[in-house]
Design a protein around this motif. Structure first.
Motif, PDB file in Angstrom:
ATOM      1  N   LYS A 127       0.838  -1.191   0.000  1.00 14.70           N
ATOM      2  CA  LYS A 127       0.000   0.000   0.000  1.00 14.70           C
ATOM      3  C   LYS A 127       0.881   1.252   0.000  1.00 14.70           C
ATOM      4  CE  LYS A 127      -3.510  -2.259   2.888  1.00 14.70           C
ATOM      5  NZ  LYS A 127      -4.085  -2.279   4.257  1.00 14.70           N
ATOM      6  N   THR A 155      -4.452   5.538 -10.407  1.00 12.64           N
ATOM      7  CA  THR A 155      -4.556   4.591  -9.286  1.00 12.64           C
ATOM      8  C   THR A 155      -4.961   3.204  -9.771  1.00 12.64           C
ATOM      9  OG1 THR A 155      -5.125   6.371  -7.754  1.00 12.64           O
ATOM     10  CG2 THR A 155      -5.746   4.140  -7.116  1.00 12.64           C
ATOM     11  N   GLN A 156      -5.916   3.152 -10.707  1.00  9.62           N
ATOM     12  CA  GLN A 156      -6.379   1.881 -11.230  1.00  9.62           C
ATOM     13  C   GLN A 156      -5.283   1.167 -12.009  1.00  9.62           C
ATOM     14  OE1 GLN A 156      -9.166   0.403 -10.499  1.00  9.62           O
ATOM     15  NE2 GLN A 156      -8.785  -1.374 -11.820  1.00  9.62           N
ATOM     16  N   MET A 159      -2.803  -0.511  -9.741  1.00  9.91           N
ATOM     17  CA  MET A 159      -3.350  -1.759  -9.200  1.00  9.91           C
ATOM     18  C   MET A 159      -3.295  -2.871 -10.240  1.00  9.91           C
ATOM     19  SD  MET A 159      -4.824  -3.823  -7.110  1.00  9.91           S
ATOM     20  CE  MET A 159      -5.370  -2.879  -5.681  1.00  9.91           C
ATOM     21  N   THR A 165      -1.915  -0.802  -3.942  1.00 13.34           N
ATOM     22  CA  THR A 165      -3.145  -0.140  -3.508  1.00 13.34           C
ATOM     23  C   THR A 165      -2.808   1.244  -2.973  1.00 13.34           C
ATOM     24  OG1 THR A 165      -4.156  -2.255  -2.900  1.00 13.34           O
ATOM     25  CG2 THR A 165      -5.118  -0.263  -1.938  1.00 13.34           C
ATOM     26  N   VAL A 167      -3.952   4.175  -0.619  1.00  8.86           N
ATOM     27  CA  VAL A 167      -4.828   4.489   0.511  1.00  8.86           C
ATOM     28  C   VAL A 167      -4.765   5.983   0.756  1.00  8.86           C
ATOM     29  CG1 VAL A 167      -5.284   4.110   2.968  1.00  8.86           C
ATOM     30  CG2 VAL A 167      -4.421   2.231   1.547  1.00  8.86           C
TER      31      VAL A 167
END
Length: 437
Positions: A127, A155-156, A159, A165, A167
């Motif tokens: 993360k 962000t996607q 991932m 990830t 946060v």
């Protein structure tokens, strides 16, 4: 965490395979976990890469089985932890057929490949924590609203490509809680550090409190391996900056930091530094070719005098100095008062230098499938009074015009030394293309 390697053998397996595998297990004991060996063509369990301790001419006739592997393939066939020279033909044949073949020419490179594979595995459970509230809505909104790292698409893609990830937590809340920490607690923490400073006691205590807040988050969730703060655009949420905290947390636990909450810089830094271990930091690039656009932003009258073609030079500066450089990386280091008008008067900035000499610049592109890179030289430092560049680095690159036409960002990762060859090998394992600037 160690890389998991799956050893495979051919039907012609003999004592050479067993002897070489035993050697590799000893040489790579700190970097790799070897799964039980299997014959080529068998179902392969979850792993980061295939390793062949022995190559045979049989490989030419079993191409379909190689293609079915769909994993990076390490060919480490000599007792010295490298590929054997007479295996170049097989490696070249397989590579030309589209296979991801890594044929190391030194034991150290083999170890770096293993570390890169362990990073690839670790990222899937990593993360990055970013403190922000309404990015782009604060100071200098016309600039900050442009940045890709705040987009949901960014962000996607992180991932999907790496498993990372992102946060997000409130910078406003964190900044308010940091101010509530008693000064006596911050003073007690600083007794273990006592790095050189040229600031007031209150400035120092405020900076230490950010370190204390962030460290608490890390203790609560060990999967957080990188942290950033929208520290300029939303600087009104804090009476200080996180520069000291990033240096302390790197020195203490190797934490990767992201100035301005730049997750793209954090990811690039994490991938390269954790794989190769070289000194690395983020800074802004101001190519001389950009002329007045760069000069105005840094509030300087002219670029420094240089030897050779000025078009092939860059001024590197961030937050008044070179940027956040941990003492471990630096030749000089002092925590000073803030330079930028955008942050609180109580804030601080790091005045530090990387060694002069060979340097490398790199950063991932927005697609996450390409990284731009150039090798050059850090030739010296330049100072401008009453400006936003009190101590910036002067960089020389091979082709300044090509660089400005292909840069992926104003933020770039600056590394001491030349690392192109190793980075090419690392990115091959991540299926990332290299673009040489």
């Amino acid at each position: 965490m160690k890389a998991r390697l799956q050893p495979l053998y051919f039907e012609g397996r003999d004592n050479e395979f067993d002897e070489q595998l035993a050697i590799l297990k000893e040489q790579l004991a700190d970097d790799a976990e070897f799964l039980p060996e299997l014959p080529l063509g068998s179902p392969v369990p979850e792993t980061e890469a295939i390793i062949f301790p022995q190559l045979l001419g049989e490989a030419y006739r079993r191409l379909d089985e190689f293609k079915a592997l769909n994993l990076p393939i390490l060919t480490v066939t000599s007792e010295f932890g490298t590929v054997l020279m007479w295996d170049w033909e097989i490696a070249s044949y397989l590579r030309d057929e589209g296979l991801n073949i890594v044929a190391p020419y030194s034991l150290e490179q083999t170890k770096k490949a293993c570390r890169a594979l362990s990073v690839k595995r670790e990222l899937k459970n990593t993360k990055f924590l970013v403190y922000q509230d309404n990015p782009g809505e604060g100071f200098q909104a016309s600039i900050f609203k442009r940045f890709y790292w705040w987009e949901d698409e960014c962000t996607q893609r992180m991932m999907e490509k790496f498993g990372v990830t992102i946060v997000k937590k409130s910078f406003k809340e964190m900044g308010a809680k940091a101010k509530e920490i008693p000064n006596a607690q911050a003073e007690e923490v600083w007794k273990r550090w006592e790095w050189p400073t040229a600031i007031t006691n209150q400035q120092l205590l405020s900076a230490i409190k950010i370190y204390m807040m962030v460290k608490k988050e890390l203790e609560n969730d060990p999967s957080i391996r990188g942290i950033g703060i929208n520290c300029l655009n939303e600087s009104h949420f804090s009476d200080t900056t996180p520069c000291l905290a990033w240096s302390m947390l790197y020195q203490e636990m190797g934490l990767i930091w992201g100035c301005e909450g730049d997750t793209m810089a954090m990811l690039t830094k994490y991938l390269l530094h954790k794989s190769l271990g070289m000194p690395i930091m983020m800074t802004n690039l101001y190519p001389f070719l950009m002329g007045k656009a760069a000069l105005k932003h840094e509030r300087i009258p002219h670029f420094p005098e240089v030897e050779g073609n000025p078009d092939n030079h860059i001024l590197a500066a961030h937050c008044g100095y070179l940027g956040v450089v941990p003492p471990f990386f630096s030749t000089e280091w002092t925590l000073r008062s803030k330079v930028l008008a955008i942050v609180d008067d109580n804030a601080t900035a790091i005045d530090a230098r990387l060694p002069e000499g060979n340097m490398t610049l790199a950063k991932l592109h927005a697609t996450m499938n390409k990284l731009s890179i150039t090798e050059g030289e850090l030739t010296g430092y330049s100072q401008y009074a009453d400006s936003d560049c009190l101590n910036g680095a002067v960089l020389r690159v091979p082709n300044g015009r090509r660089l400005v036409n292909t840069l992926s960002s104003h933020h770039y990762l600056l590394m001491s030394g030349h690392h192109l060859a190793d980075i090419e090998m690392v990115l091959q394992l991540f299926d990332i293309e290299i673009e040489k600037l």
